[in-house]
Design a protein around this motif. Structure first.
Motif, PDB file in Angstrom:
ATOM      1  N   PRO A  88       0.811  -1.227   0.000  1.00 57.38           N
ATOM      2  CA  PRO A  88       0.000   0.000   0.000  1.00 57.38           C
ATOM      3  C   PRO A  88       0.841   1.273   0.000  1.00 57.38           C
ATOM      4  N   GLN A  89       2.071   1.189   0.544  1.00 64.27           N
ATOM      5  CA  GLN A  89       2.915   2.383   0.574  1.00 64.27           C
ATOM      6  C   GLN A  89       3.327   2.829  -0.828  1.00 64.27           C
ATOM      7  N   LEU A  90       3.305   1.885  -1.768  1.00 59.90           N
ATOM      8  CA  LEU A  90       3.754   2.185  -3.121  1.00 59.90           C
ATOM      9  C   LEU A  90       2.628   2.629  -4.049  1.00 59.90           C
ATOM     10  N   LEU A  91       1.403   2.659  -3.544  1.00 55.46           N
ATOM     11  CA  LEU A  91       0.265   2.987  -4.406  1.00 55.46           C
ATOM     12  C   LEU A  91       0.464   4.280  -5.193  1.00 55.46           C
ATOM     13  N   PRO A  92       0.899   5.382  -4.571  1.00 57.56           N
ATOM     14  CA  PRO A  92       1.072   6.614  -5.362  1.00 57.56           C
ATOM     15  C   PRO A  92       2.070   6.446  -6.505  1.00 57.56           C
ATOM     16  N   TYR A  93       3.094   5.627  -6.294  1.00 55.96           N
ATOM     17  CA  TYR A  93       4.095   5.423  -7.344  1.00 55.96           C
ATOM     18  C   TYR A  93       3.571   4.499  -8.436  1.00 55.96           C
ATOM     19  N   PHE A  94       2.743   3.528  -8.055  1.00 60.28           N
ATOM     20  CA  PHE A  94       2.085   2.690  -9.053  1.00 60.28           C
ATOM     21  C   PHE A  94       1.128   3.531  -9.899  1.00 60.28           C
ATOM     22  N   SER A  95       0.334   4.368  -9.247  1.00 63.55           N
ATOM     23  CA  SER A  95      -0.700   5.103  -9.974  1.00 63.55           C
ATOM     24  C   SER A  95      -0.110   6.172 -10.887  1.00 63.55           C
ATOM     25  N   LEU A  96       1.048   6.706 -10.530  1.00 66.50           N
ATOM     26  CA  LEU A  96       1.721   7.672 -11.400  1.00 66.50           C
ATOM     27  C   LEU A  96       2.501   6.991 -12.519  1.00 66.50           C
ATOM     28  N   GLY A  97       2.709   5.675 -12.385  1.00 76.07           N
ATOM     29  CA  GLY A  97       3.513   4.957 -13.365  1.00 76.07           C
ATOM     30  C   GLY A  97       4.994   5.035 -13.069  1.00 76.07           C
ATOM     31  N   VAL A  98       5.359   5.616 -11.915  1.00 77.13           N
ATOM     32  CA  VAL A  98       6.773   5.690 -11.527  1.00 77.13           C
ATOM     33  C   VAL A  98       7.325   4.273 -11.372  1.00 77.13           C
ATOM     34  N   ILE A  99       6.555   3.411 -10.711  1.00 78.83           N
ATOM     35  CA  ILE A  99       6.877   1.986 -10.632  1.00 78.83           C
ATOM     36  C   ILE A  99       5.870   1.249 -11.496  1.00 78.83           C
ATOM     37  N   ARG A 100       6.364   0.442 -12.401  1.00 79.16           N
ATOM     38  CA  ARG A 100       5.460  -0.300 -13.279  1.00 79.16           C
ATOM     39  C   ARG A 100       6.113  -1.604 -13.710  1.00 79.16           C
ATOM     40  N   PRO A 101       5.308  -2.537 -14.184  1.00 80.89           N
ATOM     41  CA  PRO A 101       5.879  -3.805 -14.656  1.00 80.89           C
ATOM     42  C   PRO A 101       6.786  -3.566 -15.849  1.00 80.89           C
ATOM     43  N   ALA A 102       7.822  -4.363 -15.949  1.00 86.34           N
ATOM     44  CA  ALA A 102       8.764  -4.221 -17.057  1.00 86.34           C
ATOM     45  C   ALA A 102       8.048  -4.397 -18.384  1.00 86.34           C
ATOM     46  N   ASP A 103       8.397  -3.556 -19.350  1.00 87.92           N
ATOM     47  CA  ASP A 103       7.703  -3.603 -20.635  1.00 87.92           C
ATOM     48  C   ASP A 103       8.655  -3.767 -21.816  1.00 87.92           C
ATOM     49  N   TRP A 104       9.906  -4.150 -21.524  1.00 83.75           N
ATOM     50  CA  TRP A 104      10.817  -4.372 -22.642  1.00 83.75           C
ATOM     51  C   TRP A 104      10.718  -5.823 -23.108  1.00 83.75           C
ATOM     52  N   ALA A 105      11.219  -6.098 -24.295  1.00 88.57           N
ATOM     53  CA  ALA A 105      11.097  -7.428 -24.897  1.00 88.57           C
ATOM     54  C   ALA A 105      11.733  -8.488 -24.010  1.00 88.57           C
ATOM     55  N   ILE A 136      14.644   9.000  -2.988  1.00 83.58           N
ATOM     56  CA  ILE A 136      14.999   7.812  -3.766  1.00 83.58           C
ATOM     57  C   ILE A 136      15.085   6.590  -2.862  1.00 83.58           C
ATOM     58  N   ARG A 137      15.719   6.755  -1.705  1.00 80.89           N
ATOM     59  CA  ARG A 137      15.847   5.617  -0.801  1.00 80.89           C
ATOM     60  C   ARG A 137      14.483   5.154  -0.297  1.00 80.89           C
ATOM     61  N   ALA A 138      13.594   6.099  -0.011  1.00 80.07           N
ATOM     62  CA  ALA A 138      12.264   5.737   0.486  1.00 80.07           C
ATOM     63  C   ALA A 138      11.514   4.885  -0.531  1.00 80.07           C
ATOM     64  N   ILE A 139      11.686   5.193  -1.817  1.00 81.21           N
ATOM     65  CA  ILE A 139      11.027   4.407  -2.864  1.00 81.21           C
ATOM     66  C   ILE A 139      11.679   3.033  -2.988  1.00 81.21           C
ATOM     67  N   VAL A 140      12.992   3.023  -3.134  1.00 79.72           N
ATOM     68  CA  VAL A 140      13.708   1.770  -3.371  1.00 79.72           C
ATOM     69  C   VAL A 140      13.576   0.820  -2.180  1.00 79.72           C
ATOM     70  N   ASP A 141      13.569   1.363  -0.963  1.00 76.06           N
ATOM     71  CA  ASP A 141      13.455   0.515   0.224  1.00 76.06           C
ATOM     72  C   ASP A 141      12.184  -0.328   0.212  1.00 76.06           C
ATOM     73  N   HIS A 142      11.131   0.182  -0.420  1.00 75.31           N
ATOM     74  CA  HIS A 142       9.870  -0.560  -0.483  1.00 75.31           C
ATOM     75  C   HIS A 142       9.836  -1.556  -1.637  1.00 75.31           C
ATOM     76  N   MET A 143      10.857  -1.540  -2.494  1.00 76.03           N
ATOM     77  CA  MET A 143      10.835  -2.393  -3.683  1.00 76.03           C
ATOM     78  C   MET A 143      11.604  -3.700  -3.510  1.00 76.03           C
ATOM     79  N   TYR A 144      12.447  -3.802  -2.503  1.00 73.83           N
ATOM     80  CA  TYR A 144      13.270  -5.004  -2.355  1.00 73.83           C
ATOM     81  C   TYR A 144      12.429  -6.273  -2.327  1.00 73.83           C
ATOM     82  N   VAL A 145      11.269  -6.182  -1.695  1.00 79.61           N
ATOM     83  CA  VAL A 145      10.415  -7.359  -1.531  1.00 79.61           C
ATOM     84  C   VAL A 145       9.988  -7.955  -2.872  1.00 79.61           C
ATOM     85  N   PHE A 146      10.031  -7.162  -3.939  1.00 76.57           N
ATOM     86  CA  PHE A 146       9.665  -7.675  -5.258  1.00 76.57           C
ATOM     87  C   PHE A 146      10.524  -8.869  -5.657  1.00 76.57           C
ATOM     88  N   TRP A 147      11.769  -8.900  -5.169  1.00 76.17           N
ATOM     89  CA  TRP A 147      12.709  -9.936  -5.603  1.00 76.17           C
ATOM     90  C   TRP A 147      12.971 -10.994  -4.534  1.00 76.17           C
TER      91      TRP A 147
END
Length: 210
Positions: A88-105, A136-147
Motif C-alpha cells: 500500500p505504501q507504493l500505491l502513489p508510485y504505481f498510480s503515477l507509473g513511476v513503478i510499473r511492470p517491465a515492458d521491454w522485450a 529515492i531511498r524511500a522508494i527503493v526501500d519498499h521495492m526489495y520485496v519484489f525480488w
C-alpha cells in the motif's frame, strides 16, 4: 464515496449491487491504508484492481486505459494489480507509473520492474541533494520485496535518471543529480540487502535511457 461515484460515472461503470460492493471495498481499503486521502489516479487504479480481483477484466481494462501512464501496457498491469494488496505504501508510485511492470522485450513479470524517475513529482523541498537522496531511498526501500521470491534474481530498469539534473550549473564534480552517481547509489542500496534478505543474487540495474 461521492468521489468514487463520480469516477464510476466517468468510467461508465453500470450502477447496481456489484458497483456498490466494489465502491465499498475500495473505500474500506482507503480507510485502512490511506486515511489521509488519495488522489484521483490512485482511486482509479484501486478500482481497476477491485474489478480485476472479481475477474471483470473488461472494466479493469477500461479504468487502466483512462490513465495515461498505464494505457500503453494494460495487459501487463492486469497481471500485477494484485501486488497492490501487499504494497500500500507504493500505491502513489504505481498510480503515477513511476513503478510499473517491465515492458521491454523478453521481460519476466515475476522479477523485472521499471522505475521511471521522469514521472516522479518532486516538491520544491525535495529538489535538493539531501532530500532527493532520502526520496529515492524511500522508494527503493519498499521495492526489495519484489525480488524476495526469486532470491534476488531479476532486473530493475531505470528511466529518467537525467531528470534529477536539477542543478545543472553546479561546479561540484560529484553530485547525486548526475546519472552515474544515481546508478551507483541505487546499486549500493541493493547490494546491502543480499545478506539480510538471504538473496543468492542481486537484481541487476538496466539503464533504459541508453
Amino acid at each position: 464515496m461521492a468521489h468514487l461515484q463520480e469516477i464510476f460515472r466517468f468510467l461508465e461503470i453500470p450502477s447496481g449491487p456489484l458497483a456498490d460492493n466494489v465502491a465499498a471495498s475500495v473505500a474500506m481499503y482507503c480507510r485502512q491504508f490511506h486515511p489521509q486521502g488519495l488522489q484521483r489516479e490512485d482511486l482509479v487504479l484501486l478500482i481497476a484492481r477491485a474489478f480485476s480481483a472479481i475477474n471483470d477484466r473488461h472494466i479493469a481494462k477500461r479504468a487502466l486505459t483512462s490513465m495515461k501512464p498505464h494505457s500503453r501496457h494494460v495487459e501487463r498491469w492486469l497481471d500485477i494489480l494484485s501486488e497492490l494488496d501487499h504494497f500500500p505504501q507504493l500505491l502513489p508510485y504505481f498510480s503515477l507509473g513511476v513503478i510499473r511492470p517491465a515492458d521491454w522485450a523478453g521481460a519476466q513479470l515475476d522479477r523485472m520492474w521499471t522505475l521511471d524517475f521522469s514521472l516522479l513529482k518532486l516538491s520544491d523541498a525535495e529538489k535538493h541533494e539531501m532530500m532527493l537522496y532520502k526520496t529515492i531511498r524511500a522508494i527503493v526501500d519498499h521495492m526489495y520485496v519484489f525480488w524476495d521470491a526469486t532470491s534476488g534474481e531479476g532486473v530493475l530498469g531505470l528511466k529518467g535518471l537525467d531528470s534529477f539534473n536539477i542543478e545543472p550549473d553546479r561546479k561540484l564534480k560529484q553530485t547525486l543529480t548526475q546519472r552515474h552517481d544515481l546508478l551507483e547509489y541505487i546499486a549500493d542500496l541493493f547490494a546491502r540487502q543480499k545478506t539480510g534478505r538471504d538473496w543468492k543474487a542481486i537484481p541487476a540495474l538496466l539503464n533504459l535511457d541508453l
